[in-house]
Design a protein around this motif. Structure first.
Motif, mmCIF file in Angstrom:
data_model
loop_
_atom_site.group_PDB
_atom_site.id
_atom_site.type_symbol
_atom_site.label_atom_id
_atom_site.label_comp_id
_atom_site.label_asym_id
_atom_site.label_seq_id
_atom_site.Cartn_x
_atom_site.Cartn_y
_atom_site.Cartn_z
ATOM 1 N N ALA A 39 -3.070 -6.733 0.930
ATOM 2 C CA ALA A 39 -3.222 -5.380 1.466
ATOM 3 C C ALA A 39 -1.968 -4.868 2.152
ATOM 4 O O ALA A 39 -1.816 -3.647 2.320
ATOM 5 N N VAL A 40 -1.055 -5.752 2.556
ATOM 6 C CA VAL A 40 0.175 -5.309 3.237
ATOM 7 C C VAL A 40 1.406 -5.515 2.368
ATOM 8 O O VAL A 40 2.521 -5.345 2.844
ATOM 9 N N ARG A 41 1.223 -5.868 1.092
ATOM 10 C CA ARG A 41 2.360 -6.044 0.196
ATOM 11 C C ARG A 41 2.715 -4.745 -0.512
ATOM 12 O O ARG A 41 1.890 -3.832 -0.637
ATOM 13 N N ASP A 42 3.925 -4.679 -1.001
ATOM 14 C CA ASP A 42 4.359 -3.542 -1.810
ATOM 15 C C ASP A 42 3.617 -3.556 -3.140
ATOM 16 O O ASP A 42 3.378 -4.620 -3.725
ATOM 17 N N LYS A 43 3.213 -2.384 -3.618
ATOM 18 C CA LYS A 43 2.387 -2.308 -4.823
ATOM 19 C C LYS A 43 3.089 -2.868 -6.054
ATOM 20 O O LYS A 43 2.443 -3.434 -6.944
ATOM 21 N N ASP A 44 4.416 -2.739 -6.141
ATOM 22 C CA ASP A 44 5.142 -3.270 -7.296
ATOM 23 C C ASP A 44 5.141 -4.794 -7.303
ATOM 24 O O ASP A 44 5.127 -5.417 -8.370
ATOM 25 N N GLN A 45 5.156 -5.418 -6.129
ATOM 26 C CA GLN A 45 5.153 -6.874 -6.068
ATOM 27 C C GLN A 45 3.770 -7.449 -6.347
ATOM 28 O O GLN A 45 3.649 -8.555 -6.864
ATOM 29 N N ILE A 46 2.714 -6.712 -6.014
ATOM 30 C CA ILE A 46 1.358 -7.191 -6.298
ATOM 31 C C ILE A 46 1.155 -7.346 -7.800
ATOM 32 O O ILE A 46 0.478 -8.276 -8.260
ATOM 33 N N VAL A 47 1.754 -6.455 -8.589
ATOM 34 C CA VAL A 47 1.556 -6.461 -10.034
ATOM 35 C C VAL A 47 2.191 -7.682 -10.682
ATOM 36 O O VAL A 47 1.650 -8.238 -11.646
ATOM 37 N N TRP A 52 0.071 -15.656 -2.925
ATOM 38 C CA TRP A 52 0.619 -16.894 -2.356
ATOM 39 C C TRP A 52 2.137 -16.957 -2.465
ATOM 40 O O TRP A 52 2.763 -17.811 -1.849
ATOM 41 N N THR A 53 2.750 -16.062 -3.244
ATOM 42 C CA THR A 53 4.213 -16.002 -3.345
ATOM 43 C C THR A 53 4.778 -14.855 -2.513
ATOM 44 O O THR A 53 5.945 -14.507 -2.683
ATOM 45 N N ALA A 54 3.958 -14.288 -1.626
ATOM 46 C CA ALA A 54 4.365 -13.081 -0.901
ATOM 47 C C ALA A 54 5.609 -13.304 -0.055
ATOM 48 O O ALA A 54 6.430 -12.397 0.101
ATOM 49 N N THR A 152 13.330 -9.563 -6.105
ATOM 50 C CA THR A 152 13.082 -8.659 -4.987
ATOM 51 C C THR A 152 12.654 -9.460 -3.770
ATOM 52 O O THR A 152 11.766 -10.313 -3.882
ATOM 53 N N PRO A 153 13.246 -9.235 -2.620
ATOM 54 C CA PRO A 153 12.812 -9.945 -1.407
ATOM 55 C C PRO A 153 11.415 -9.499 -0.998
ATOM 56 O O PRO A 153 10.927 -8.455 -1.449
ATOM 57 N N PRO A 154 10.727 -10.269 -0.153
ATOM 58 C CA PRO A 154 9.377 -9.880 0.277
ATOM 59 C C PRO A 154 9.382 -8.506 0.952
ATOM 60 O O PRO A 154 10.243 -8.207 1.774
ATOM 61 N N GLU A 155 8.424 -7.679 0.577
ATOM 62 C CA GLU A 155 8.288 -6.347 1.157
ATOM 63 C C GLU A 155 6.853 -6.165 1.648
ATOM 64 O O GLU A 155 5.910 -6.358 0.893
ATOM 65 N N PHE A 156 6.715 -5.821 2.930
ATOM 66 C CA PHE A 156 5.400 -5.597 3.536
ATOM 67 C C PHE A 156 5.356 -4.182 4.110
ATOM 68 O O PHE A 156 6.365 -3.677 4.627
ATOM 69 N N THR A 157 4.199 -3.574 3.998
ATOM 70 C CA THR A 157 4.067 -2.184 4.434
ATOM 71 C C THR A 157 2.641 -1.910 4.882
ATOM 72 O O THR A 157 1.697 -2.564 4.417
ATOM 73 N N LEU A 158 2.490 -0.952 5.780
ATOM 74 C CA LEU A 158 1.177 -0.478 6.193
ATOM 75 C C LEU A 158 0.793 0.815 5.479
ATOM 76 O O LEU A 158 -0.229 1.414 5.799
ATOM 77 N N GLN A 159 1.617 1.208 4.510
ATOM 78 C CA GLN A 159 1.339 2.439 3.773
ATOM 79 C C GLN A 159 0.028 2.348 3.004
ATOM 80 O O GLN A 159 -0.661 3.358 2.813
ATOM 81 N N ASN A 160 -0.329 1.146 2.549
ATOM 82 C CA ASN A 160 -1.590 0.983 1.820
ATOM 83 C C ASN A 160 -2.774 1.381 2.690
ATOM 84 O O ASN A 160 -3.692 2.080 2.232
#
Length: 387
Positions: A39-47, A52-54, A152-160
Motif C-alpha cells: 500500500a505504500v509502494r510506488d505503483k510501477d514497482q508493484i507491477v 518482499w523485494t520492496a 529502480t531504488p525502493p520508492e515509498f509514498t502515501l499518495q496511494n
C-alpha cells in the motif's frame, strides 16, 4: 535463569504448543504485512516485483529510442549519436540492454554491441550511450528502438492512501461503516445485558424455555432469517410511512442477528458471579435495576468486551446485510461494498486495492488489540466456578 534453562523447564509438549502458536501467528501476519508494504509502494514497482523485494528495489525492462540522424557528429572516420536513455530519472541505473524484444538484456551495461553493417552501440550504467557507424547515419539507421533493464531504488509514498481516501469514495464509505458498526455493536450489548441478568438472577415462569430458545437461535443461519426480516421491515415501513434504506433499519437487523450469541455469552458470565454479592445487595434493599447497574455491569466488563470484539468485527466486515438494508448508492455504501466495487473497476491497480484493504482492516485491528486481554476471560466465563 538462562534462556536454554527456561526452554528445558517448559518441557517438550508445551514447547511444541508454543512453536505451533508462533507459526500460526507468523502465517496470519504475513498477508497483513504484505498488504501494508504494497500500500505504500510506488505503483510501477508493484507491477514488476513482489512486496518482499520492496527494500531491495526492482528491475524492469522499458523501451527507448536512440537519437535521430540530425544529432550525429563526426569523430574522425566514425559518426556518433550520443545521449542519455535515463534523462530525468534520477536514482535509477541501467543493468543491461538489447535491440530485440526477444532478448532485451542481451548485453551488459558498458559493453559495446556489434549490430552489423558497421553499426555498434555502447550503453553505460548511468544511461549514457554512443551509437556509432563507420559512415553517415541515414534515417533508417537513426531513431532505433532499444530495450533497457532499468534498476529502480525502493520508492515509498502515501499518495496511494490519499487517492483512496479522496478520489475513490473510500473516505465516505469509511464514515458509513462507522455509522453502521458503532450503534450495531452498542445496542445489542445493552439489550443482551439486561436479558442475561434476568435469565441469570430473576425467577419467572418460562425462564428455562427462553434459555433453550436463545441457544437454539444461535444455530439459525443468517441467510434463512434475512428475507423474512426484510419483508417484516418493509411492511412496518409501509404501514408507518417510514422510508426504506435507513441506518436505524440496519441497526435493528444487526441487533437481531447478534442478540442470541450476546445473551448466551453474557448469561454464562453473569450467572458465574458470586451469589453472595447479589444476595447482600438485595438484603441492603437494592432493586434489580440498581444491582444490575452498580454491581453486575462493572463486574461483567470482560464478557461485554469479548462480545463487543465479535460483534464489531462481524458488522464491520459485513457486506450482505449492508447491501440488503442500505443499498449500493454512494451515500450509503459501506467500506466492504466500496472495496468490492473497486475490485471490478480498478482490479489492475494493486496500489489502490492494497491501500483500500489496509484502510478496511486497520480499525478492526485497533479494536481487537485494544480489547483482546478481555477476550479469553469473557469466553471462558462460566466454564469454571469456585466452590
Amino acid at each position: 535463569m538462562t534462556l536454554s534453562a527456561r526452554f528445558l523447564k517448559i518441557g517438550p509438549a508445551r514447547l511444541f504448543v508454543h512453536v505451533c502458536v508462533l507459526l500460526i501467528v507468523i502465517i496470519w501476519l504475513i498477508p497483513t504485512l504484505g498488504i501494508f508494504v504494497s500500500a505504500v509502494r510506488d505503483k510501477d514497482q508493484i507491477v514488476v516485483s513482489g512486496w518482499w523485494t520492496a527494500f531491495a528495489g526492482s528491475t524492469r525492462t522499458v523501451a527507448a529510442r536512440l537519437g535521430t540522424a540530425d544529432q550525429q557528429k563526426q569523430e574522425g572516420a566514425t559518426y556518433v549519436i550520443s545521449g542519455n536513455l535515463l534523462e530525468g530519472q534520477d536514482g535509477r541505473s541501467l543493468k543491461a540492454f538489447g535491440t530485440r524484444i526477444q532478448q532485451p538484456s542481451a548485453y551488459q551495461a558498458g559493453e559495446t554491441a556489434n549490430l552489423g553493417e558497421g553499426l555498434s552501440l555502447q550503453v553505460n550504467e548511468d544511461g549514457t550511450y554512443r551509437y556509432m557507424k563507420n559512415a553517415a547515419f541515414t534515417d533508417d539507421d537513426a531513431g532505433r528502438r532499444v530495450y533497457v533493464a532499468v534498476s529502480t531504488p525502493p520508492e515509498f509514498t502515501l499518495q496511494n492512501y490519499k487517492t483512496v481516501l479522496t478520489g475513490e469514495g473510500i473516505g465516505q464509505s469509511f464514515i458509513n461503516s462507522l455509522t453502521v458498526t458503532i450503534p450495531a455493536t452498542i445496542i445489542p450489548i445493552l439489550i443482551a445485558a439486561f436479558a442475561a441478568y434476568a435469565l441469570s438472577w430473576m425467577e419467572f415462569p418460562g425462564r428455562a424455555l427462553l434459555i433453550a430458545l436463545v441457544v437454539g437461535l444461535i444455530v439459525v443461519p443468517l441467510q434463512m432469517s434475512l428475507i423474512p426480516l426484510l419483508r417484516l421491515y418493509n411492511m412496518v415501513g409501509s404501514a408507518f410511512d417510514v422510508p426504506s434504506k435507513t441506518y436505524p433499519g440496519i441497526w435493528l437487523a444487526h441487533t437481531a442477528f447478534g442478540m442470541p450469541l450476546a445473551i448466551f455469552l453474557l448469561r454464562a458470565y453473569i450467572a458465574g458471579l458470586p451469589k453472595e454479592i447479589i444476595e447482600s445487595a438485595r438484603v441492603d434493599g437494592a432493586s434489580d435495576f440498581e444491582i444490575f447497574v452498580r454491581i453486575v455491569l462493572p463486574l461483567s466488563f470482560p464478557a461485554l468486551a469479548s462480545f463487543a470484539i465479535f460483534q464489531f468485527l462481524w458488522v464491520w466486515n459485513d457486506l450482505l446485510v449492508a447491501m440488503v438494508f442500505l443499498g449500493t448508492d454512494r451515500q450509503h455504501l459501506v467500506l466492504t461494498g466500496a472495496l468490492n466495487a473497486l475490485l471490478g473497476s480498478r482490479g489492475g491497480n494493486w496500489e489502490i486495492l492494497t491501500a483500500s484493504a489496509f484502510v478496511t482492516i486497520v480499525v478492526p485491528l485497533l479494536v481487537f488489540f485494544g480489547l483482546q486481554r478481555y477476550l479469553v476471560r469473557g469466553l471462558l466465563a462460566g466454564s469454571v466456578k469456585g466452590g
